[in-house]
Design a protein around this motif. Structure first.
Motif, PDB file in Angstrom:
ATOM      1  N   LEU A  52       0.755  -0.742  -0.130  1.00  0.00           N
ATOM      2  CA  LEU A  52      -0.218   0.125  -0.191  1.00  0.00           C
ATOM      3  C   LEU A  52       1.089   1.381   0.025  1.00  0.00           C
ATOM      4  O   LEU A  52       1.987   1.335  -0.094  1.00  0.00           O
ATOM      5  N   SER A  53      -0.330   2.798   0.399  1.00  0.00           N
ATOM      6  CA  SER A  53       0.840   3.821  -0.422  1.00  0.00           C
ATOM      7  C   SER A  53       2.310   3.258   0.638  1.00  0.00           C
ATOM      8  O   SER A  53       2.385   3.544   2.089  1.00  0.00           O
ATOM      9  N   ALA A  54       3.408   3.958   0.519  1.00  0.00           N
ATOM     10  CA  ALA A  54       4.552   4.187   1.165  1.00  0.00           C
ATOM     11  C   ALA A  54       4.786   5.979   1.034  1.00  0.00           C
ATOM     12  O   ALA A  54       5.467   6.134   1.930  1.00  0.00           O
ATOM     13  N   ASP A  55       4.104   6.875   0.885  1.00  0.00           N
ATOM     14  CA  ASP A  55       3.684   8.224   0.867  1.00  0.00           C
ATOM     15  C   ASP A  55       3.470   8.206   2.283  1.00  0.00           C
ATOM     16  O   ASP A  55       3.202   9.762   2.689  1.00  0.00           O
ATOM     17  N   HIS A  56       2.864   7.555   3.107  1.00  0.00           N
ATOM     18  CA  HIS A  56       1.365   8.187   3.509  1.00  0.00           C
ATOM     19  C   HIS A  56       2.092   7.188   5.021  1.00  0.00           C
ATOM     20  O   HIS A  56       2.682   5.908   5.514  1.00  0.00           O
ATOM     21  N   THR A  57       2.004   7.926   6.273  1.00  0.00           N
ATOM     22  CA  THR A  57       3.531   7.642   7.379  1.00  0.00           C
ATOM     23  C   THR A  57       1.075   6.991   8.258  1.00  0.00           C
ATOM     24  O   THR A  57       0.582   8.696   8.586  1.00  0.00           O
ATOM     25  N   VAL A  58       1.103   6.176   9.581  1.00  0.00           N
ATOM     26  CA  VAL A  58       0.374   6.181   9.624  1.00  0.00           C
ATOM     27  C   VAL A  58       0.062   6.500  11.035  1.00  0.00           C
ATOM     28  O   VAL A  58       1.333   5.617  11.943  1.00  0.00           O
ATOM     29  N   VAL A  59      -0.260   7.495  11.573  1.00  0.00           N
ATOM     30  CA  VAL A  59      -0.348   7.608  13.440  1.00  0.00           C
ATOM     31  C   VAL A  59      -1.285   7.298  14.257  1.00  0.00           C
ATOM     32  O   VAL A  59      -1.997   8.426  13.645  1.00  0.00           O
ATOM     33  N   GLY A  60      -1.127   6.662  15.093  1.00  0.00           N
ATOM     34  CA  GLY A  60      -2.488   6.020  16.273  1.00  0.00           C
ATOM     35  C   GLY A  60      -2.115   6.659  17.079  1.00  0.00           C
ATOM     36  O   GLY A  60      -0.817   6.957  17.752  1.00  0.00           O
ATOM     37  N   PHE A  61      -3.605   7.765  17.426  1.00  0.00           N
ATOM     38  CA  PHE A  61      -3.631   8.229  19.210  1.00  0.00           C
ATOM     39  C   PHE A  61      -4.436   6.709  19.787  1.00  0.00           C
ATOM     40  O   PHE A  61      -5.205   7.025  19.758  1.00  0.00           O
ATOM     41  N   PHE A  62      -2.979   6.486  20.971  1.00  0.00           N
ATOM     42  CA  PHE A  62      -3.346   5.032  22.105  1.00  0.00           C
ATOM     43  C   PHE A  62      -3.937   6.039  23.500  1.00  0.00           C
ATOM     44  O   PHE A  62      -2.795   6.806  23.449  1.00  0.00           O
ATOM     45  N   GLY A  63      -4.333   5.524  24.377  1.00  0.00           N
ATOM     46  CA  GLY A  63      -4.603   6.120  25.240  1.00  0.00           C
ATOM     47  C   GLY A  63      -6.074   5.295  25.932  1.00  0.00           C
ATOM     48  O   GLY A  63      -6.981   4.847  25.523  1.00  0.00           O
ATOM     49  N   ALA A  64      -5.817   6.245  27.866  1.00  0.00           N
ATOM     50  CA  ALA A  64      -6.906   5.367  28.489  1.00  0.00           C
ATOM     51  C   ALA A  64      -8.781   6.375  28.323  1.00  0.00           C
ATOM     52  O   ALA A  64      -8.050   7.539  28.101  1.00  0.00           O
ATOM     53  N   THR A  65      -9.507   5.391  28.653  1.00  0.00           N
ATOM     54  CA  THR A  65     -10.434   6.756  29.404  1.00  0.00           C
ATOM     55  C   THR A  65     -10.031   8.054  30.625  1.00  0.00           C
ATOM     56  O   THR A  65      -9.462   8.410  30.828  1.00  0.00           O
ATOM     57  N   GLY A  66     -10.648   9.256  29.833  1.00  0.00           N
ATOM     58  CA  GLY A  66     -10.613  10.229  30.795  1.00  0.00           C
ATOM     59  C   GLY A  66      -8.649  10.871  30.580  1.00  0.00           C
ATOM     60  O   GLY A  66      -8.344  11.851  30.548  1.00  0.00           O
ATOM     61  N   SER A  67      -7.837  10.293  29.436  1.00  0.00           N
ATOM     62  CA  SER A  67      -6.598  10.982  28.686  1.00  0.00           C
ATOM     63  C   SER A  67      -6.030  11.934  28.023  1.00  0.00           C
ATOM     64  O   SER A  67      -5.056  12.286  28.218  1.00  0.00           O
ATOM     65  N   GLY A  68      -8.030  12.863  27.829  1.00  0.00           N
ATOM     66  CA  GLY A  68      -7.623  13.424  26.844  1.00  0.00           C
ATOM     67  C   GLY A  68      -7.260  13.140  25.288  1.00  0.00           C
ATOM     68  O   GLY A  68      -6.357  13.873  24.888  1.00  0.00           O
ATOM     69  N   LYS A  69      -6.891  11.626  25.055  1.00  0.00           N
ATOM     70  CA  LYS A  69      -6.499  11.669  23.998  1.00  0.00           C
ATOM     71  C   LYS A  69      -7.252  12.442  22.787  1.00  0.00           C
ATOM     72  O   LYS A  69      -6.806  12.862  21.673  1.00  0.00           O
ATOM     73  N   SER A  70      -8.617  12.424  22.289  1.00  0.00           N
ATOM     74  CA  SER A  70     -10.086  12.946  21.676  1.00  0.00           C
ATOM     75  C   SER A  70      -8.882  14.652  21.223  1.00  0.00           C
ATOM     76  O   SER A  70      -9.174  14.809  20.637  1.00  0.00           O
ATOM     77  N   SER A  71      -8.945  15.199  22.237  1.00  0.00           N
ATOM     78  CA  SER A  71      -8.736  16.023  22.283  1.00  0.00           C
ATOM     79  C   SER A  71      -7.512  16.353  22.076  1.00  0.00           C
ATOM     80  O   SER A  71      -7.077  17.556  21.455  1.00  0.00           O
ATOM     81  N   LEU A  72      -6.846  15.988  22.276  1.00  0.00           N
ATOM     82  CA  LEU A  72      -5.092  15.824  21.708  1.00  0.00           C
ATOM     83  C   LEU A  72      -4.896  16.599  20.399  1.00  0.00           C
ATOM     84  O   LEU A  72      -4.370  16.187  19.374  1.00  0.00           O
ATOM     85  N   PHE A  73      -5.668  15.006  19.480  1.00  0.00           N
ATOM     86  CA  PHE A  73      -5.896  14.911  18.283  1.00  0.00           C
ATOM     87  C   PHE A  73      -6.870  15.436  17.937  1.00  0.00           C
ATOM     88  O   PHE A  73      -5.665  16.534  16.697  1.00  0.00           O
ATOM     89  N   ASN A  74      -7.246  16.664  18.682  1.00  0.00           N
ATOM     90  CA  ASN A  74      -7.959  17.374  18.038  1.00  0.00           C
ATOM     91  C   ASN A  74      -6.278  18.316  17.837  1.00  0.00           C
ATOM     92  O   ASN A  74      -6.846  19.410  17.036  1.00  0.00           O
ATOM     93  N   ALA A  75      -6.419  19.044  18.946  1.00  0.00           N
ATOM     94  CA  ALA A  75      -4.920  20.003  18.711  1.00  0.00           C
ATOM     95  C   ALA A  75      -4.394  19.893  17.982  1.00  0.00           C
ATOM     96  O   ALA A  75      -3.498  20.533  17.255  1.00  0.00           O
ATOM     97  N   VAL A  76      -3.805  18.795  17.999  1.00  0.00           N
ATOM     98  CA  VAL A  76      -2.830  18.105  16.557  1.00  0.00           C
ATOM     99  C   VAL A  76      -2.946  18.972  15.172  1.00  0.00           C
ATOM    100  O   VAL A  76      -1.858  18.997  14.559  1.00  0.00           O
ATOM    101  N   SER A  77      -3.985  17.902  15.118  1.00  0.00           N
ATOM    102  CA  SER A  77      -4.578  18.445  13.796  1.00  0.00           C
ATOM    103  C   SER A  77      -5.059  19.697  13.332  1.00  0.00           C
ATOM    104  O   SER A  77      -5.289  20.118  12.149  1.00  0.00           O
ATOM    105  N   GLY A  78      -5.281  20.564  14.325  1.00  0.00           N
ATOM    106  CA  GLY A  78      -5.436  22.039  14.585  1.00  0.00           C
ATOM    107  C   GLY A  78      -7.310  22.353  13.808  1.00  0.00           C
ATOM    108  O   GLY A  78      -7.308  23.069  13.398  1.00  0.00           O
ATOM    109  N   GLU A  79      -7.635  21.302  13.970  1.00  0.00           N
ATOM    110  CA  GLU A  79      -9.292  21.244  13.898  1.00  0.00           C
ATOM    111  C   GLU A  79     -10.402  20.252  14.884  1.00  0.00           C
ATOM    112  O   GLU A  79      -9.958  19.199  15.430  1.00  0.00           O
ATOM    113  N   GLU A  80     -11.305  21.351  14.952  1.00  0.00           N
ATOM    114  CA  GLU A  80     -12.599  19.623  16.274  1.00  0.00           C
ATOM    115  C   GLU A  80     -12.585  18.593  14.972  1.00  0.00           C
ATOM    116  O   GLU A  80     -13.748  18.300  14.285  1.00  0.00           O
TER     117      GLU A  80
END
Length: 539
Positions: A52-80
């Motif tokens: 598959l695509s060698a030009d894409h890097t897949v970065v996974g955000f892993f975390g426990a409940t309440g760690s703010g994982k989704s919020s960090l994901f949004n902050a890094v992405s620059g949008e909600e």
């Protein structure tokens, strides 16, 4: 890093994957199936990801409940992109933020990510040409089994793992023992973010980060980058983006991730195998094995039969003609063993040698076991069992194979000796001479009986010629018989020695085919496995 560096990394990974697959194939039958299956999964996953695509890097955000994982994901992405929620679970399905759409669809299909969002460019971090996919994943401590399975699957698929921890549960054994410690070999593609540091007093932040680093070091991840951040106030976000951007622009994350998988799989093979190399087959061990099998297969009995058969035949051919016919009543030892037949087929016929009894079977088993033990000396447990098993498989076929080998060995029992004919001729001449002397005396006696003139008998040294002929013929015959017996004995021993060599060679060939070669094959397999495993583990 340049594309040249990425290509070199990919080439190195190619060699390691090939070596890992070779090691897996060589280990078939020696290791438990679950170990081999886990290695096969790594190979299949690597093959799929690299197709598959060698030009894409897949970065996974892993975390426990309440760690703010989704919020960090949004902050890094620059949008909600992800909607953070206070209730559990905060994320039920993987969500992808995509920069650079070309080639991403097939990759996301393979990842089984349905929720996809083509993110807006983030200055200094990602734009449409970056080739980056961020995944917001379900909580690894979710009460829903389906969510935990998604996380476990994604841990094995993404190129880069971002573990989002919080100050309250950063030392939780569930994440360290269940995920981080087993992935110690993946440090090059692992990033740890301690989120929500805004909830800590400033003076407590360094000690907490140091504590987290210490725990990671015990997990085998002492070199992993640890970043303190707060998705809410934006603290450390530049560092998180920079770390992710660095692995994305280097384009080595995919190869490094797969290389880490190969390292882990190699370690599992090494653990299943153990360390060591087999001593291998030595000439002395082969000689001992052949000698013991020859004794168990009654080779000494056959050799003795060859010697006695030759002596018997010599006596019949060169003995005193008057008494040699008596030899015919003595049975031929080789015929009694069914080893002196013309036109016999060894694949059909069998000898009449005594069947192997308990002592012979025990001797054979002991010889094979001793040979296998010597060859497997130094080999790790599973391989020692494989080498011994190869020897045992051949051992069960030895009795029939040895019998056929003896049957098919040319003993030269029917071949004549050059000296038999001249001895036989001289014997008959001696007998005829004696009979001539008796006939002469008989004629003289008949003439005297009938009162007929008796001619003068010539003398030799004062002895009548007829008497000399009788005495000389008889004496010469006796001497000739004694000489023939000595010659026959020496020739029989020589023929027995030659038969012993041929029989031992035949037995050695059977041992080579049924025991030695299978053992050597397994010893060679272990050596090839060790070489392949070293190549696969070499980073």
């Amino acid at each position: 890093m340049s594309r040249h560096g990425a290509a070199a990394e990919a080439t190195r990974l190619d060699r390691r994957l090939m070596a890992l697959n070779e090691a897996r194939e060589l280990a078939a039958g020696a290791f438990p199936e679950d170990v081999l299956d886990s290695v096969l999964q790594v190979l299949e996953r690597a093959g799929s990801r690299r197709s598959l695509s060698a030009d894409h890097t897949v970065v996974g955000f892993f975390g426990a409940t309440g760690s703010g994982k989704s919020s960090l994901f949004n902050a890094v992405s620059g949008e909600e992109i992800a909607t953070a929620a206070a209730r559990r679970p905060t994320t039920s399905e993987p969500l992808a933020g995509i920069w650079g759409t070309e080639g991403s669809e097939e990759l996301l299909d393979w990842l089984e990510v349905r929720n996809r969002h083509h993110a807006s460019p983030v200055p200094g971090f990602a734009d449409e040409g970056t080739g980056l996919i961020l995944l917001d994943l379900p909580d690894f401590d979710s009460t829903r089994a389906a969510n935990r399975k998604i996380v476990e699957r994604m841990v094995g698929l993404v190129d880069v793992l971002v573990w989002v921890l919080d100050p309250q549960k950063y030392a939780d054994a569930a994440v360290h023992n269940g995920f981080l410690a087993p992935l110690a070999s993946h440090g090059a593609v692992t990033l740890v973010v301690l989120n929500q540091i805004d909830r800590l007093p400033d003076r407590d932040i360094p000690p907490v980060l140091d504590s987290l680093k210490g725990i990671l070091a015990r997990d085998g991840l002492g070199k992993v980058q640890v970043i303190g951040a707060s998705a809410v106030v934006g603290t450390g976000m530049d560092k998180v983006r920079a770390a992710i951007r660095q692995v994305a622009t280097q384009r080595q994350a995919q190869s490094q991730r797969l290389g880490a998988d190969v390292t882990r799989a190699s370690a599992r093979l090494a653990e299943a195998s153990g360390q060591g190399a087999a001593a291998g087959v030595k000439a002395a061990s082969k000689s001992r094995l052949a000698g013991e099998l020859a004794a168990a297969a009654n080779v000494p009995l056959v050799v003795d039969a060859v010697v006695r058969s030759y002596r018997l035949e010599s006596a019949r051919r060169t003995g005193w003609p008057v008494t040699r016919w008596l030899v015919r009543f003595r049975p031929d030892p080789l015929r009694r063993l069914n080893l002196r037949r013309e036109g016999a087929r060894p694949d059909v016929n069998r000898t009449s040698l005594p069947p192997a009894g308990a002592p012979e079977r025990a001797r054979t088993d002991a010889a094979v076991r001793e040979f296998a033990d010597a060859a497997s000396d130094g080999a790790p447990g599973p391989w020692r069992a494989v080498i011994r098993g190869a020897a045992r498989e051949g051992r069960d076929r030895l009795p029939d194979a040895l019998d056929q080998a003896i049957e098919s060995t040319e003993l030269k029992a029917g071949s004549t000796a050059w000296w038999w004919t001249p001895f036989n001729i001289v014997h008959w001449l001696a007998l005829l001479t004696a009979l001539g002397g008796f006939a002469w005396l008989g004629v003289l006696a008949a003439l005297g009986y009938f009162q007929l003139p008796v001619p003068e008998v010539p003398l030799v040294q004062g002895w009548p010629v007829p008497t000399v002929m009788i005495a000389g013929g008889a004496l010469f015959g006796i001497v000739l018989a004694i000489l023939a017996k000595f010659i026959a004995g020496a020739a029989a021993r020589a023929r027995g020695s030659a038969a012993r060599k041929r029989l031992k060679a035949a037995v050695a060939a059977v041992a080579e085919n049924l025991v030695v070669e299978p053992v050597e094959l397994e010893v060679s397999r272990l050596a090839s496995f060790n070489t392949a495993l070293q190549a696969a583990a070499r980073q």
